[in-house]
Design a protein around this motif. Structure first.
Motif, PDB file in Angstrom:
ATOM      1  N   LEU A 132       0.836  -1.207   0.000  1.00 58.93           N
ATOM      2  CA  LEU A 132       0.000   0.000   0.000  1.00 58.93           C
ATOM      3  C   LEU A 132       0.868   1.253   0.000  1.00 58.93           C
ATOM      4  N   ALA A 133       1.913   1.248   0.830  1.00 60.42           N
ATOM      5  CA  ALA A 133       2.812   2.411   0.871  1.00 60.42           C
ATOM      6  C   ALA A 133       3.506   2.593  -0.472  1.00 60.42           C
ATOM      7  N   SER A 267      -8.526  -7.167   2.591  1.00 55.52           N
ATOM      8  CA  SER A 267      -9.960  -6.915   2.740  1.00 55.52           C
ATOM      9  C   SER A 267     -10.164  -5.422   2.852  1.00 55.52           C
ATOM     10  N   ALA A 268     -11.377  -4.991   2.582  1.00 53.93           N
ATOM     11  CA  ALA A 268     -11.669  -3.556   2.645  1.00 53.93           C
ATOM     12  C   ALA A 268     -11.436  -3.017   4.051  1.00 53.93           C
ATOM     13  N   ALA A 269     -11.812  -3.790   5.065  1.00 55.53           N
ATOM     14  CA  ALA A 269     -11.645  -3.343   6.452  1.00 55.53           C
ATOM     15  C   ALA A 269     -10.162  -3.215   6.804  1.00 55.53           C
ATOM     16  N   LEU A 270      -9.356  -4.192   6.334  1.00 59.94           N
ATOM     17  CA  LEU A 270      -7.921  -4.142   6.637  1.00 59.94           C
ATOM     18  C   LEU A 270      -7.252  -2.968   5.937  1.00 59.94           C
ATOM     19  N   VAL A 271      -7.613  -2.720   4.680  1.00 61.09           N
ATOM     20  CA  VAL A 271      -7.059  -1.572   3.956  1.00 61.09           C
ATOM     21  C   VAL A 271      -7.419  -0.277   4.669  1.00 61.09           C
ATOM     22  N   GLN A 272      -8.644  -0.192   5.169  1.00 63.10           N
ATOM     23  CA  GLN A 272      -9.070   1.006   5.890  1.00 63.10           C
ATOM     24  C   GLN A 272      -8.253   1.183   7.173  1.00 63.10           C
ATOM     25  N   ALA A 276      -3.903   4.925   7.316  1.00 64.45           N
ATOM     26  CA  ALA A 276      -3.074   5.947   7.981  1.00 64.45           C
ATOM     27  C   ALA A 276      -1.624   5.485   8.131  1.00 64.45           C
ATOM     28  N   PRO A 277      -1.361   4.243   8.633  1.00 63.02           N
ATOM     29  CA  PRO A 277       0.036   3.789   8.682  1.00 63.02           C
ATOM     30  C   PRO A 277       0.709   3.754   7.311  1.00 63.02           C
ATOM     31  N   ALA A 278      -0.053   3.352   6.273  1.00 65.15           N
ATOM     32  CA  ALA A 278       0.527   3.304   4.928  1.00 65.15           C
ATOM     33  C   ALA A 278       0.933   4.694   4.460  1.00 65.15           C
ATOM     34  N   LEU A 279       0.106   5.681   4.775  1.00 72.22           N
ATOM     35  CA  LEU A 279       0.448   7.062   4.412  1.00 72.22           C
ATOM     36  C   LEU A 279       1.707   7.510   5.141  1.00 72.22           C
ATOM     37  N   VAL A 281       4.146   5.547   6.271  1.00 70.19           N
ATOM     38  CA  VAL A 281       5.277   4.822   5.701  1.00 70.19           C
ATOM     39  C   VAL A 281       5.656   5.401   4.343  1.00 70.19           C
ATOM     40  N   ALA A 282       4.653   5.732   3.524  1.00 67.88           N
ATOM     41  CA  ALA A 282       4.933   6.306   2.200  1.00 67.88           C
ATOM     42  C   ALA A 282       5.636   7.653   2.329  1.00 67.88           C
ATOM     43  N   ALA A 283       5.147   8.476   3.238  1.00 63.22           N
ATOM     44  CA  ALA A 283       5.774   9.792   3.436  1.00 63.22           C
ATOM     45  C   ALA A 283       7.217   9.637   3.891  1.00 63.22           C
ATOM     46  N   LEU A 284       7.446   8.691   4.808  1.00 58.61           N
ATOM     47  CA  LEU A 284       8.802   8.470   5.297  1.00 58.61           C
ATOM     48  C   LEU A 284       9.698   7.904   4.200  1.00 58.61           C
ATOM     49  N   ALA A 285       9.168   6.944   3.426  1.00 60.58           N
ATOM     50  CA  ALA A 285       9.963   6.355   2.340  1.00 60.58           C
ATOM     51  C   ALA A 285      10.371   7.416   1.326  1.00 60.58           C
ATOM     52  N   ALA A 286       9.438   8.288   0.983  1.00 62.59           N
ATOM     53  CA  ALA A 286       9.745   9.351   0.022  1.00 62.59           C
ATOM     54  C   ALA A 286      10.759  10.329   0.601  1.00 62.59           C
TER      55      ALA A 286
END
Length: 578
Positions: A132-133, A267-272, A276-279, A281-286
């Motif tokens: 996701l990230a 699953s949709a619930a797990l993605v939801q 926030a953690p994926a965002l 992680v993505a911000a940190l990775a970038a």
């Protein structure tokens, strides 16, 4: 000369021209998407540099092995996941990334983000989190977010880096004490709980191992700094523990090959839940990848600079690939990238070959690697954390300017006490606030008297109007009139005494005017009109006049171009009252 108007007026477009302009920009960016993928030019000069690149790759692989294992363990997912991440993400980011010198893999900063996520959602969600990230980072690349890193101040970067060093150091307590990690989202609280649960009758053995690793680093750094000290320390510690039969935890069994790629359960619930953690992680990775690439560019100015958007594309693909192989989120690693540059790397072959070295270790030496003491990895990571804490730089940033000091300490504190993304946002916010305060302090509302020199020559009251001199107040606005100093401007201009019959507001040195500034001029005009005081504005640019027109700040006929016109207007209006 001192009153010449040096302001540059921005070109104003008609609505149709604006639409065409933005359509052109979108078209250019869509075309530039082709520049986000590998080309032959990535390997220019390989024929002459391949030997150095391979040697650099081997060197980086040796350095990366203990770090990959250590960060895998520190994140809570395991040493095998750290090794898989370094191999898969290392190859993908090297081939698809925008830097010729960047080395990617698991990092200490990422472990800081992962621990609370694992505590809440479990280890099994980490591969999906990486995917996701990665998709979010790819979206950043396609929307040209990469260039934004240039706007991050040094004080934020250093506060962030040193804060990560502190957290990495605290996270090693379970490894060097042989104790279960305390269950808490806060690293500080978790460390305190770990200390409280430690069995000190057993903890001395892993402590001795970690201390030995640190001592070998200190001695080696003084006398043998060109050797792979981390690997040497790990080997010495492992042999010593085997010979002594010490009761310390080991890494344990490792896979003898890469696992098959598998898409994790979703699953949709797990993605939801993971959004926030994926965002984060993505911000940190970038952020970490672009900062690492910027460091590499500074070390080798003869190499083609990093393409920031392509670097994000590479890091996004690397995270997706790592997740498919059951690995961790990955970023560009500053320490390994610096080793790569210092080892003479010139092309991406060095970064690719570092991953190949790690793969060979997994295929051929997994049984030996499984015997490495966890405390030895903790010692290596403590040394890594210590190198991130530059006390000389702390002293420098504390004494450079008040803005840098405040921004640095806020970012550092937020990194340790909150989370990394919040720390960067707070740091940037503080830097912006201090910059606005700085700009406001250089925005001056100065009282002037006639005669004065202007670009049209000396300007004074005409003969016969000398008696108006004490009755006319002239204010000059220098710099910016914006929301940061609007209130001060209103207070200064409206504080004229009762004898004042006219106010001239000179704006020929005003460079910035926003809606708040125009509203402040409107408030001044209204208050002066209520006191029956003539109000004339002089010297605005067309864009400033447009802003005032939209805000209905004053009547059109209140503005004149030159000071001589303003004086003539005041003389005429006051004469009509006699």
């Amino acid at each position: 000369m001192g009153n010449r108007d040096f302001r540059i007026e921005a070109t104003r477009l008609t609505p149709r021209e604006a639409v065409e302009h933005y359509r052109s920009l979108v078209g250019q960016h869509l075309i530039s998407v082709a520049g986000l993928w590998p080309t032959r030019r990535d390997y220019t000069g390989l024929r002459s540099s391949w030997a150095k690149d391979l040697l650099a790759g081997v060197t980086v692989g040796v350095v990366a092995l203990p770090l990959a294992l250590g960060f895998g363990v520190a994140s809570g997912v395991g040493a095998a996941a750290g090794l898989v991440t370094a191999i898969v993400a290392g190859v993908v980011a090297a081939v698809f990334g925008g830097s010729h010198l960047q080395v990617s893999g698991p990092t200490g900063a990422m472990t800081v983000v992962l621990l609370p996520v694992i505590a809440k959602h479990g280890v099994a969600t980490v591969p999906l989190l990486a995917i996701l990230a990665g998709l979010l980072v790819i979206a950043m690349a396609l929307t040209a977010v990469g260039r934004a890193v240039e706007f991050i101040p040094v004080s934020v970067v250093e506060g962030f880096t040193i804060g990560i060093g502190v957290i990495i150091g605290l996270q090693q307590l379970p490894l060097i004490l042989g104790t279960e990690r305390g269950e808490a989202e806060s690293t500080l609280v978790s460390s305190w709980l770990t200390l409280g649960a430690t069995d000190w009758t057993r903890a001395w053995q892993p402590l001795v191992v970690a201390a030995g690793v640190i001592a070998l680093h200190l001695v080696g750094h003084r006398f043998f700094r060109h050797l792979p000290l981390s690997l040497i320390a790990i080997v010495v510690a492992t042999v010593a523990v085997e010979l002594a039969g010490a009761d310390v935890d080991r890494i344990g069994a490792l896979p003898t090959g890469l696992p098959s790629p598998v898409f994790p359960e979703i699953s949709a619930a797990l993605v939801q839940d993971l959004a926030a953690p994926a965002l984060a992680v993505a911000a940190l990775a970038a952020l970490e990848s672009l900062l690492s690439a910027r460091v590499a560019d500074g070390m080798r100015t003869d190499i083609t600079p990093t393409q920031p958007d392509r670097e994000l594309m590479g890091q996004g693909l690397a995270n997706v690939a790592s997740g498919l192989f059951g690995g961790l989120p990955a970023t560009g690693a500053i320490a390994r990238t610096a080793v790569n540059v210092r080892s003479g790397a010139r092309t991406r072959l060095a970064s690719v070959s570092h991953a190949v070295v790690l793969l060979l270790v997994m295929l051929l030496l997994a049984p030996l690697v499984s015997r490495i003491p966890m405390a030895a990895l903790g010692g290596v990571l403590l040394v890594t954390a210590g190198r991130m804490i530059n006390l000389r730089l702390v002293r420098t940033l504390t004494h450079v300017t008040r803005a840098d000091r405040n921004t640095f300490w806020l970012t550092l504190g937020a990194t340790v006490l909150l989370d990394l993304v919040a720390a960067v946002l707070l740091g940037i916010g503080m830097a912006a606030l201090m910059s606005l305060r700085h700009m406001a302090s250089y925005s001056v509302v100065a009282r002037q008297n006639l005669p004065t020199n202007t670009r049209e020559g000396d300007v004074d009251f005409s003969p016969g109007h000398e008696h108006l001199r004490p009755r006319v107040a002239i204010f000059r606005v220098d710099g910016a009139l914006f929301y940061g100093d609007a209130r001060r401007f209103v207070d200064e201009v409206t504080a004229v005494d009762e004898a004042t019959q006219a106010v001239i507001l000179r704006c020929h040195r005003m460079r910035i005017l926003d809606a708040s500034g125009a509203d402040a001029i409107k408030a001044v005009a209204r208050q002066l009109r209520a006191r029956d005081i003539v109000f004339v504005v002089q010297g605005m640019t067309e864009s400033q006049l447009r802003t005032c027109r939209l805000m209905r700040a004053f009547d059109e006929d209140c503005h004149v171009r030159e000071l001589s016109e303003a004086v003539t207007r005041v003389e005429r209006d006051l004469a009509s009252r006699v």
